[in-house]
Design a protein around this motif. Structure first.
Motif, PDB file in Angstrom:
ATOM      1  N   MET A   1      32.124  25.453  48.226  1.00 36.65           N
ATOM      2  CA  MET A   1      33.542  25.285  47.904  1.00 36.65           C
ATOM      3  C   MET A   1      34.105  26.627  47.471  1.00 36.65           C
ATOM      4  O   MET A   1      33.453  27.395  46.780  1.00 36.65           O
ATOM      5  CB  MET A   1      33.707  24.268  46.768  1.00 36.65           C
ATOM      6  CG  MET A   1      35.155  24.000  46.373  1.00 36.65           C
ATOM      7  SD  MET A   1      35.255  22.846  44.961  1.00 36.65           S
ATOM      8  CE  MET A   1      34.586  21.370  45.715  1.00 36.65           C
ATOM      9  N   GLY A   2      35.325  26.946  47.811  1.00 37.44           N
ATOM     10  CA  GLY A   2      35.937  28.200  47.409  1.00 37.44           C
ATOM     11  C   GLY A   2      37.401  28.018  47.145  1.00 37.44           C
ATOM     12  O   GLY A   2      37.991  26.975  47.443  1.00 37.44           O
ATOM     13  N   ALA A   3      38.033  29.040  46.582  1.00 37.86           N
ATOM     14  CA  ALA A   3      39.453  28.989  46.290  1.00 37.86           C
ATOM     15  C   ALA A   3      40.243  28.913  47.590  1.00 37.86           C
ATOM     16  O   ALA A   3      39.869  29.477  48.610  1.00 37.86           O
ATOM     17  CB  ALA A   3      39.860  30.229  45.496  1.00 37.86           C
ATOM     18  N   ALA A   4      41.333  28.210  47.543  1.00 34.67           N
ATOM     19  CA  ALA A   4      42.137  28.053  48.750  1.00 34.67           C
ATOM     20  C   ALA A   4      43.597  27.954  48.361  1.00 34.67           C
ATOM     21  O   ALA A   4      43.950  27.716  47.209  1.00 34.67           O
ATOM     22  CB  ALA A   4      41.696  26.790  49.518  1.00 34.67           C
ATOM     23  N   GLY A   5      44.467  28.181  49.349  1.00 32.84           N
ATOM     24  CA  GLY A   5      45.894  28.004  49.118  1.00 32.84           C
ATOM     25  C   GLY A   5      46.451  29.051  48.192  1.00 32.84           C
ATOM     26  O   GLY A   5      46.257  30.249  48.383  1.00 32.84           O
ATOM     27  N   ARG A   6      47.126  28.606  47.160  1.00 32.02           N
ATOM     28  CA  ARG A   6      47.819  29.517  46.268  1.00 32.02           C
ATOM     29  C   ARG A   6      46.920  30.118  45.188  1.00 32.02           C
ATOM     30  O   ARG A   6      47.396  30.847  44.332  1.00 32.02           O
ATOM     31  CB  ARG A   6      48.991  28.804  45.601  1.00 32.02           C
ATOM     32  CG  ARG A   6      48.607  27.616  44.746  1.00 32.02           C
ATOM     33  CD  ARG A   6      49.850  26.827  44.319  1.00 32.02           C
ATOM     34  NE  ARG A   6      49.515  25.678  43.498  1.00 32.02           N
ATOM     35  CZ  ARG A   6      49.454  25.705  42.170  1.00 32.02           C
ATOM     36  NH1 ARG A   6      49.657  26.841  41.531  1.00 32.02           N
ATOM     37  NH2 ARG A   6      49.169  24.618  41.482  1.00 32.02           N
ATOM     38  N   PHE A   7      45.646  29.832  45.230  1.00 34.39           N
ATOM     39  CA  PHE A   7      44.712  30.371  44.223  1.00 34.39           C
ATOM     40  C   PHE A   7      43.902  31.517  44.806  1.00 34.39           C
ATOM     41  O   PHE A   7      43.501  31.499  45.978  1.00 34.39           O
ATOM     42  CB  PHE A   7      43.771  29.270  43.716  1.00 34.39           C
ATOM     43  CG  PHE A   7      44.481  28.148  43.024  1.00 34.39           C
ATOM     44  CD1 PHE A   7      45.001  28.324  41.744  1.00 34.39           C
ATOM     45  CD2 PHE A   7      44.647  26.916  43.651  1.00 34.39           C
ATOM     46  CE1 PHE A   7      45.670  27.294  41.103  1.00 34.39           C
ATOM     47  CE2 PHE A   7      45.307  25.884  43.008  1.00 34.39           C
ATOM     48  CZ  PHE A   7      45.822  26.073  41.736  1.00 34.39           C
ATOM     49  N   ASP A   8      43.654  32.525  43.982  1.00 35.70           N
ATOM     50  CA  ASP A   8      42.832  33.660  44.389  1.00 35.70           C
ATOM     51  C   ASP A   8      41.345  33.379  44.204  1.00 35.70           C
ATOM     52  O   ASP A   8      40.503  33.962  44.893  1.00 35.70           O
ATOM     53  CB  ASP A   8      43.201  34.891  43.559  1.00 35.70           C
ATOM     54  CG  ASP A   8      44.666  35.270  43.686  1.00 35.70           C
ATOM     55  OD1 ASP A   8      45.159  35.336  44.825  1.00 35.70           O
ATOM     56  OD2 ASP A   8      45.314  35.469  42.637  1.00 35.70           O
ATOM     57  N   VAL A   9      41.024  32.539  43.262  1.00 32.70           N
ATOM     58  CA  VAL A   9      39.636  32.267  42.901  1.00 32.70           C
ATOM     59  C   VAL A   9      39.589  30.887  42.258  1.00 32.70           C
ATOM     60  O   VAL A   9      40.606  30.391  41.736  1.00 32.70           O
ATOM     61  CB  VAL A   9      39.117  33.367  41.944  1.00 32.70           C
ATOM     62  CG1 VAL A   9      39.853  33.329  40.614  1.00 32.70           C
ATOM     63  CG2 VAL A   9      37.620  33.277  41.728  1.00 32.70           C
ATOM     64  N   ASP A  10      38.446  30.245  42.319  1.00 30.16           N
ATOM     65  CA  ASP A  10      38.343  28.919  41.692  1.00 30.16           C
ATOM     66  C   ASP A  10      38.433  29.008  40.174  1.00 30.16           C
ATOM     67  O   ASP A  10      39.172  28.249  39.535  1.00 30.16           O
ATOM     68  CB  ASP A  10      37.015  28.253  42.085  1.00 30.16           C
ATOM     69  CG  ASP A  10      36.975  27.816  43.528  1.00 30.16           C
ATOM     70  OD1 ASP A  10      38.008  27.312  44.011  1.00 30.16           O
ATOM     71  OD2 ASP A  10      35.930  27.987  44.174  1.00 30.16           O
ATOM     72  N   ALA A  11      37.653  29.920  39.568  1.00 25.92           N
ATOM     73  CA  ALA A  11      37.588  29.972  38.103  1.00 25.92           C
ATOM     74  C   ALA A  11      37.501  31.409  37.617  1.00 25.92           C
ATOM     75  O   ALA A  11      36.851  32.254  38.241  1.00 25.92           O
ATOM     76  CB  ALA A  11      36.389  29.180  37.597  1.00 25.92           C
ATOM     77  N   VAL A  12      38.154  31.666  36.501  1.00 23.20           N
ATOM     78  CA  VAL A  12      38.087  32.943  35.812  1.00 23.20           C
ATOM     79  C   VAL A  12      37.507  32.700  34.423  1.00 23.20           C
ATOM     80  O   VAL A  12      37.911  31.753  33.729  1.00 23.20           O
ATOM     81  CB  VAL A  12      39.475  33.603  35.702  1.00 23.20           C
ATOM     82  CG1 VAL A  12      39.454  34.743  34.680  1.00 23.20           C
ATOM     83  CG2 VAL A  12      39.927  34.122  37.057  1.00 23.20           C
ATOM     84  N   VAL A  13      36.563  33.534  34.028  1.00 25.42           N
ATOM     85  CA  VAL A  13      35.992  33.493  32.685  1.00 25.42           C
ATOM     86  C   VAL A  13      36.397  34.776  31.971  1.00 25.42           C
ATOM     87  O   VAL A  13      36.278  35.870  32.538  1.00 25.42           O
ATOM     88  CB  VAL A  13      34.456  33.358  32.725  1.00 25.42           C
ATOM     89  CG1 VAL A  13      33.869  33.445  31.321  1.00 25.42           C
ATOM     90  CG2 VAL A  13      34.050  32.050  33.394  1.00 25.42           C
ATOM     91  N   VAL A  14      36.875  34.646  30.750  1.00 28.13           N
ATOM     92  CA  VAL A  14      37.249  35.796  29.944  1.00 28.13           C
ATOM     93  C   VAL A  14      36.231  35.943  28.818  1.00 28.13           C
ATOM     94  O   VAL A  14      36.094  35.055  27.976  1.00 28.13           O
ATOM     95  CB  VAL A  14      38.668  35.645  29.359  1.00 28.13           C
ATOM     96  CG1 VAL A  14      39.004  36.849  28.466  1.00 28.13           C
ATOM     97  CG2 VAL A  14      39.692  35.508  30.467  1.00 28.13           C
ATOM     98  N   GLY A  15      35.517  37.062  28.828  1.00 29.78           N
ATOM     99  CA  GLY A  15      34.470  37.303  27.834  1.00 29.78           C
ATOM    100  C   GLY A  15      33.098  37.030  28.421  1.00 29.78           C
ATOM    101  O   GLY A  15      32.868  35.968  28.995  1.00 29.78           O
ATOM    102  N   THR A  16      32.197  38.000  28.296  1.00 27.20           N
ATOM    103  CA  THR A  16      30.863  37.838  28.879  1.00 27.20           C
ATOM    104  C   THR A  16      29.770  37.898  27.822  1.00 27.20           C
ATOM    105  O   THR A  16      28.732  38.524  28.004  1.00 27.20           O
ATOM    106  CB  THR A  16      30.592  38.905  29.954  1.00 27.20           C
ATOM    107  OG1 THR A  16      30.643  40.211  29.337  1.00 27.20           O
ATOM    108  CG2 THR A  16      31.603  38.822  31.079  1.00 27.20           C
TER     109      THR A  16
END
Length: 488
Positions: A1-16
């Motif tokens: 599954m991957g990002a599609a349509g108006r999204f650049d990516v499925d999920a973004v995480v802030v902080g590692t």
């Protein structure tokens, strides 16, 4: 599954930190496209390794010894060894010295631990006996949110919960001698709450059981290896890590179906901005941080000269010594004062990892709890306390790196006022965090989630906060119900 349509990516995480990386890995294992952003030059959060003092001396600015890391259900299920994470086990997990040169010890062996407790050997066996050999079952239930996720082993959890809900001061009544009572108090003292606080007995018992099941190990090369292994596994799964990229607002990030934030609540309020209702943001900003730590990292010319022989073999040494001393230190912090004779948590990774320092040298750190935002230099007090149990310690100091609450926060903005626990841990604050909610990882915005140690099961390098937050996002945003990785 991957990002599609108006999204650049499925999920973004802030902080590692470990929780952010655990969230990212969980999402990537489900086949999603994931990008994790880190303000620093390296991943890690509270699990980093740096040359803080002198060249060749590799220190862990925050955590160094990881019983819950070695015992984490997700870390144990993921192929982190393939990516360079190797646990090293001291002969003695924890030593707790007393002024007469003796010490209580916590080791992988229950028999050896019990023997160090003298008159309380049998009582200790009775306390831990029902749970021996069942760490994998117990950990998945204890390291989970208290609401919303039913326990897998309810009878075992109920049996654990009966003694664990009690304050450490009450649990200590099982013991007659100072060695067992001091050991228990030191284990409970990791949460910086008076020993009369509900749940502190459970903290102590969980740490003891971890020692017998998985040890209190250090990662070869330092805590950075945990973070690097998680990041490498994320990239193997197709995820991406972007370092050196501070984030001031979610609006600065790629368009994503879900955002998971490994930050404290007040930073969640700032980053999400108008995506969250004003009342909710005010509530997050109003949450009180917990007590701070004052930490000193040392480059030494030799091993710490502990009077008690067992301490020289231990990865961790608690300096108290008696239960009453530890409780008095913790109560002073609760009153807004720094104790005159503080309870210290110290770590000496070089007992099993000599590569952390040049030949003959050692790295060592000690920290004490102080009030949040405390100002002043606690270094002489800490060193005087170490000298009580290791005469001549000061003569070995080649260099030191001192971090009071302000410096602790400078190293990581999540450590507000020097609080390394992501918020208060006293009483119900350890279970229900950041606020009382059936699903503590969710926010009023359906695409924004909190995945830091400010959520259950709380502080520690175990990744379970991030894992549980990601599971919620998978269900709510993507309609995915992923089997637990430890189910094969």
């Amino acid at each position: 599954m991957g990002a599609a349509g108006r999204f650049d990516v499925d999920a973004v995480v802030v902080g590692t930190g470990p929780n952010g990386l655990a969230a990212a890995v969980t999402l990537a294992e489900a086949g999603l496209s994931v990008v994790a952003y880190e303000a620093g030059d390296t991943v890690g959060g509270g699990a980093r390794t740096e040359q803080l003092t002198l060249p060749g001396f590799w220190h862990d600015p925050c955590s160094a010894v990881h019983p819950l890391g070695a015992g984490s259900p997700v870390f144990r299920a993921w192929p982190l060894a393939r990516h360079g994470l190797h646990w090293l086990h001291p002969e003695v997990a924890l030593a707790h010295p007393f002024p007469d040169g003796t010490a209580a010890t916590l080791t992988r062996s229950v028999a050896q631990t019990a023997a160090s407790l003298g008159v309380d050997a049998a009582a200790y066996r009775r306390l831990v006996g029902p749970f021996l050999g069942r760490w994998d079952e117990l950990a998945v239930d204890v390291l989970r949110p208290p609401l919303g996720v039913p326990p897998r082993h309810p009878l075992l959890l109920a049996r654990f919960g009966l003694p664990s809900a009690a304050p450490a001061a009450l649990m200590a009544r099982r013991f007659a001698g100072r060695h067992a009572r001091g050991l228990l108090a030191g284990l409970a003292g990791h949460v910086s709450a008076p020993l009369s606080t509900l749940g502190t007995g459970g903290v102590a018992l969980m740490f003891a059981l971890a020692a017998h099941a998985v040890g209190w190990p250090v990662p070869r090369g330092g805590s950075q290896q945990i973070s690097d292994a998680l990041a490498a596994y994320l990239c193997e799964l197709g995820g991406k890590v972007v370092t050196g990229h501070p984030v001031g607002s979610l609006d600065e990030l790629p368009r994503a179906r879900a955002y998971l934030l490994d930050v404290v609540p007040r930073h969640l309020a700032a980053l999400a901005g108008g995506r969250l209702p004003d009342t909710y943001r005010r509530r997050l900003r109003g949450l009180r941080p917990g007590p701070a730590v004052f930490k000193v990292d040392y480059a030494l010319s030799g091993p710490v000269p502990w009077t008690a022989p067992a301490c020289r073999q231990a990865g961790t040494v608690h300096v108290g010594p008696a239960m009453a001393d530890i409780d008095a230190s913790l109560r002073a912090v609760g009153r807004g004062a720094a104790a005159g004779a503080p309870f210290l948590i110290t770590a000496q990774p070089g007992v099993v990892d000599p590569g952390r320092a040049p030949a003959g040298g050692h790295v060592f750190w000690a920290y004490a709890h102080v009030p949040n935002g405390w100002e002043g230099d606690y270094t002489p007090v800490i060193e005087a306390q170490v000298e009580r149990f290791a005469p001549g310690f000061g003569d070995l100091v080649l260099a030191r790196s001192v971090a009071g609450p302000a410096e602790v926060q400078r190293r990581s903005p999540n450590y507000v006022g020097g609080d390394i626990a992501g918020g208060r841990c006293d009483g119900l604050h350890l279970l229900f965090r950041p606020t009382f909610a059936p699903v503590p990882y969710a926010t009023p915005h359906p695409a924004v989630f909190l995945c830091s140690s400010s959520t259950p099961p709380g502080p520690g390098v175990h990744g379970m906060c991030g894992y549980h937050a990601a599971r919620v996002a998978l269900r709510r945003v993507f309609g995915i119900r992923q089997p637990a990785p430890w189910d094969g």
